[in-house]
Write a protein that holds these residues in place. Structure first.
Motif, short mmCIF file in Angstrom:
data_model
loop_
_atom_site.label_atom_id
_atom_site.label_comp_id
_atom_site.label_asym_id
_atom_site.label_seq_id
_atom_site.Cartn_x
_atom_site.Cartn_y
_atom_site.Cartn_z
N ILE A 25 33.08 44.48 44.34
CA ILE A 25 34.20 43.54 44.47
C ILE A 25 34.23 42.94 45.89
N VAL A 26 33.94 43.78 46.89
CA VAL A 26 33.80 43.27 48.26
C VAL A 26 32.79 42.12 48.25
N ASP A 27 31.65 42.36 47.63
CA ASP A 27 30.57 41.35 47.63
C ASP A 27 30.99 40.09 46.88
N SER A 28 31.68 40.26 45.75
CA SER A 28 32.09 39.08 44.96
C SER A 28 33.11 38.25 45.72
N VAL A 29 34.09 38.90 46.34
CA VAL A 29 35.12 38.16 47.08
C VAL A 29 34.48 37.42 48.25
N LEU A 30 33.61 38.10 48.99
CA LEU A 30 33.01 37.47 50.18
C LEU A 30 32.02 36.37 49.79
N SER A 172 35.29 42.01 34.31
CA SER A 172 34.97 43.36 34.79
C SER A 172 33.90 43.22 35.87
N THR A 173 33.60 44.33 36.54
CA THR A 173 32.58 44.26 37.58
C THR A 173 31.19 44.02 36.99
N SER A 174 31.06 44.13 35.67
CA SER A 174 29.76 43.83 35.04
C SER A 174 29.58 42.34 34.79
N HIS A 175 30.61 41.52 35.08
CA HIS A 175 30.54 40.08 34.80
C HIS A 175 30.51 39.30 36.11
N LYS A 176 29.43 39.50 36.87
CA LYS A 176 29.37 39.00 38.24
C LYS A 176 29.64 37.49 38.35
N ILE A 200 38.48 44.72 35.80
CA ILE A 200 38.35 46.06 35.22
C ILE A 200 37.18 46.75 35.93
N SER A 201 37.49 47.88 36.57
CA SER A 201 36.51 48.57 37.41
C SER A 201 36.84 50.07 37.39
N PRO A 202 36.55 50.74 36.26
CA PRO A 202 37.01 52.12 36.09
C PRO A 202 36.60 53.04 37.24
N CYS A 203 37.54 53.87 37.65
CA CYS A 203 37.29 54.82 38.75
C CYS A 203 36.26 55.85 38.29
N THR A 204 35.09 55.80 38.93
CA THR A 204 34.01 56.68 38.47
C THR A 204 34.34 58.15 38.72
N THR A 205 35.01 58.43 39.83
CA THR A 205 35.29 59.83 40.16
C THR A 205 36.41 60.41 39.30
N GLN A 206 37.46 59.62 39.07
CA GLN A 206 38.65 60.18 38.41
C GLN A 206 38.77 59.82 36.94
#
Ligand SMILES: Cc1ncc(C[n+]2csc(CCOP(=O)(O)OP(=O)(O)O)c2C)c(N)n1
Ligand code: SF4
Ligand SMILES: [Mg+2]
Length: 250
Positions: A25-30, A172-176, A200-206
């Motif tokens: 998301i950082v990369d997409s916004v920038l 979602s983060t899969s739809h760059k 949509i960017s599901p928390c991988t850890t939680q």
């Protein structure tokens, strides 16, 4: 190219958990900013509290305001009223914007405040241990719903669209490429009305490791795309026009 964008726009390279969508998301916004404007000179980024709230601050080499939990939209409204020429962008999480800050979200949409809001929907309160949030899918296992979430989740993009926003989209983060195009559109629309992008960017850890089934269900339930794209007069423009016509408003 992304290396140059990092050098140009980042104070520090972000380090989230392995597989976390926040780095994408950082990369997409920038990338969207670089393509459209080439710099962040006119931007102010605001965030609340949570993992997603760390996306702009402390990472972006720009004017950033890390506010209190649930309140970035209120601060953003103040910034925009004080200087309507700024591009005011909120980046925060589902808990921050739709839980504790839910009322501010719907009222900013209703008023059509000229700000861009990017909501990182990771389906839980990631930073504090994976508690369920208003966007956790029904049935999902979280640290506070060990037998499965009994509640139904908000459809955020539709909620904001029906509350009165000028623009609302969900990717979602899969739809760059779709995501970056929507972010660009939301930057432009956000100068004339309330513009909202849910990611949509599901928390991988939680979340993801406990919920592959629930995540797939959520994906099926919640369509992606644009839900509203209209022109309505913005709140801040009306305030400034009102002040010109009626100086006692100042
Ligand atoms: C007033 C207040 N209540 C509770 C908290 C604890 N808290 C910090 S972050 C957070 C949830 C953040 O969830 P979300 O916005 O979805 O961000 P994520 O970490 O998932 O990206 C909570 C409850 C707080 N900091 N302040
Ligand atoms: S806890 Fe979740 S949202 Fe936070 S950095 Fe880790 S994977 Fe990302
Ligand atoms: Mg969250």
């Amino acid at each position: 190219m992304i290396k140059e964008i990092h050098e140009k726009f980042l104070r520090v390279v972000p380090k989230f958990c392995l597989g976390c969508g926040n780095e994408k998301i950082v990369d997409s916004v920038l990338s969207a900013i670089n393509d459209l404007y080439g710099n962040t000179d006119d931007f102010v980024f605001l965030s609340g509290i949570g993992c997603a709230a760390w996306i702009p601050s402390p990472h972006f080499k720009a004017d950033t305001i890390h506010t209190t939990h649930g309140r970035p939209i209120t601060f953003a409204t103040g910034v925009k009223i004080a200087n309507p020429n700024l591009k005011v962008v909120v980046i925060s999480g589902d808990g921050d914007l739709a839980g504790i800050g839910g009322n501010h979200l719907i009222h900013a949409a209703r008023r059509n405040v000229e700000i861009t809001t990017i909501c990182v929907n990771n389906l839980v309160y990631g930073m504090t241990g994976g508690q369920y949030s208003p966007t956790t899918p029904a049935g999902a296992i979280t640290s506070t719903t060990s037998a499965g979430n009994m509640e139904y989740s908000f459809d955020l993009a539709r909620l904001v669209a029906s509350a009165g926003a000028s623009y609302a989209a969900r990717w979602s983060t899969s739809h760059k490429s779709q995501l970056e195009n929507s972010i660009k559109k939301a930057f432009e629309k956000g100068q004339r009305g309330f513009a909202f992008v849910e990611i949509i960017s599901p928390c991988t850890t939680q979340f993801t490791r406990r919920n592959l089934k629930a995540f797939n269900l959520a994906r099926k339930d919640q369509n992606l795309g644009e839900f509203i794209d209209i022109e309505r007069e913005g709140f801040v423009k009306k305030i400034w026009e009102g002040m010109k016509e009626n100086p006692s408003m100042r």
